[in-house]
Design an enzyme around this catalytic site. Structure first.
Site: not given
Ligand code: 13P
Length: 284
Positions: A82, A230
């Site tokens: 990520d 996500n």
């Molecule tokens: P949140 O922490 O707002 O759930 O977002 C997660 C995200 O987009 C990780 O890339």
């Protein structure tokens, strides 16, 4: 079940208008919570580790944990990086067995974002690894990436078209009003912008910063073409709340297993809720 790529799970999601949950992980309890939830819901799932997670746990520990999950689970699992911002780190993830990576060049001007994304695609695709990129800038804080309100920028649909033509990425994270972390007020998603983007490109789209977005809005975004969602903050909140409650109620307990078990169960419940919201139950 062996790991799969983003393309393998998102194609079906896009065709059938649901989204696959992408859940951030940092340790064993989080991996177990996500995998148990996915198995019970019979849902394909994306386990993702940020740069911060790799720094905290170490890439070999993270891979060890997810390989244990891969052996024990009979649902499709994508192992995804990520918000990778460093080319060398992305290459390390390819070598270690990630089946998907995100290269986040969103802080760069369009041409430079295209150039770094293309470089990653050229390395990843021959290895059978899929690539997500980001266009526009999603606000908020995701581990070591901070984007202030003034730096955040919506995705420009026409730029998305150019970006896809020139990079051939497998999924695109769009900035349509969500932000990473805890929202101050209720987030307002820009559905018109999302619609325009889907008119111009048919690449699977990704919604980041989905914790705290009203369910109605998440569903609408999925109906309109978002197929990866996500979630990180909601899992962290569930973990911390359950941990505080247990420690407050049982101050004499010092066994980490007893303290962490309710936190793991709470995370599993929130992941199951999200999987149902995204419509990915019984899609494995
Ligand atoms: P949140 O922490 O707002 O759930 O977002 C997660 C995200 O987009 C990780 O890339």
């Amino acid at each position: 079940m062996p790991f799969v790529t983003l393309r393998e799970v998102l194609e079906d999601a896009q065709r059938n208008k649901y989204a696959v949950g992408a859940f951030n992980t940092n340790n064993m309890e989080i991996v177990q919570a996500i995998i148990e939830a996915a198995v019970e819901e019979r849902a394909p799932v994306i386990l993702q580790a940020s740069q911060g997670a790799l720094k905290y746990a170490g890439i070999d520990y993270i891979m060890g944990l997810v390989r244990a999950a891969e052996k024990n689970a009979d649902v499709p699992i994508v192992m995804h990086l990520d918000h990778g911002t460093d080319f060398d780190q992305v290459m390390m993830c390819l070598r270690k067995g990630f089946t998907s990576v995100m290269i986040d060049g969103s802080k760069h001007p369009l041409e430079d974002n295209i150039a770094i994304t293309r470089k990653v695609v050229e390395a990843a695709h021959p290895m059978g690894v899929t690539v997500e990129a980001e266009l526009g800038r999603i606000g908020g804080t995701e581990d070591d990436i901070h984007v202030s309100e003034s730096e955040a920028a919506f995705t420009v649909p026409e730029e998305a078209k150019t970006f896809i033509e020139q990079t051939n990425v497998d999924a695109l994270a769009v900035a349509i009003g969500t932000a990473h972390g805890v929202y101050k007020g209720e987030p307002k998603l820009r559905f018109e912008r999302l619609k325009r983007i889907t008119e111009l490109i048919d690449t699977p789209l990704v919604l980041h910063g989905a914790s705290g977005v009203p369910e109605e809005a998440v569903r609408k975004a999925i109906d309109m073409g978002i197929c990866k969602v996500n979630i990180d903050t909601n899992i962290r909140q569930a973990f911390t709340k359950a941990l505080h409650e247990y420690v407050n109620d049982n101050p004499e307990v010092f066994d980490p297993r007893k303290i962490l078990s309710p936190a793991r169960s709470a995370m599993k419940e929130i992941v199951k809720e999200k999987i149902r919201l995204f419509g990915s139950s019984n899609r494995a």
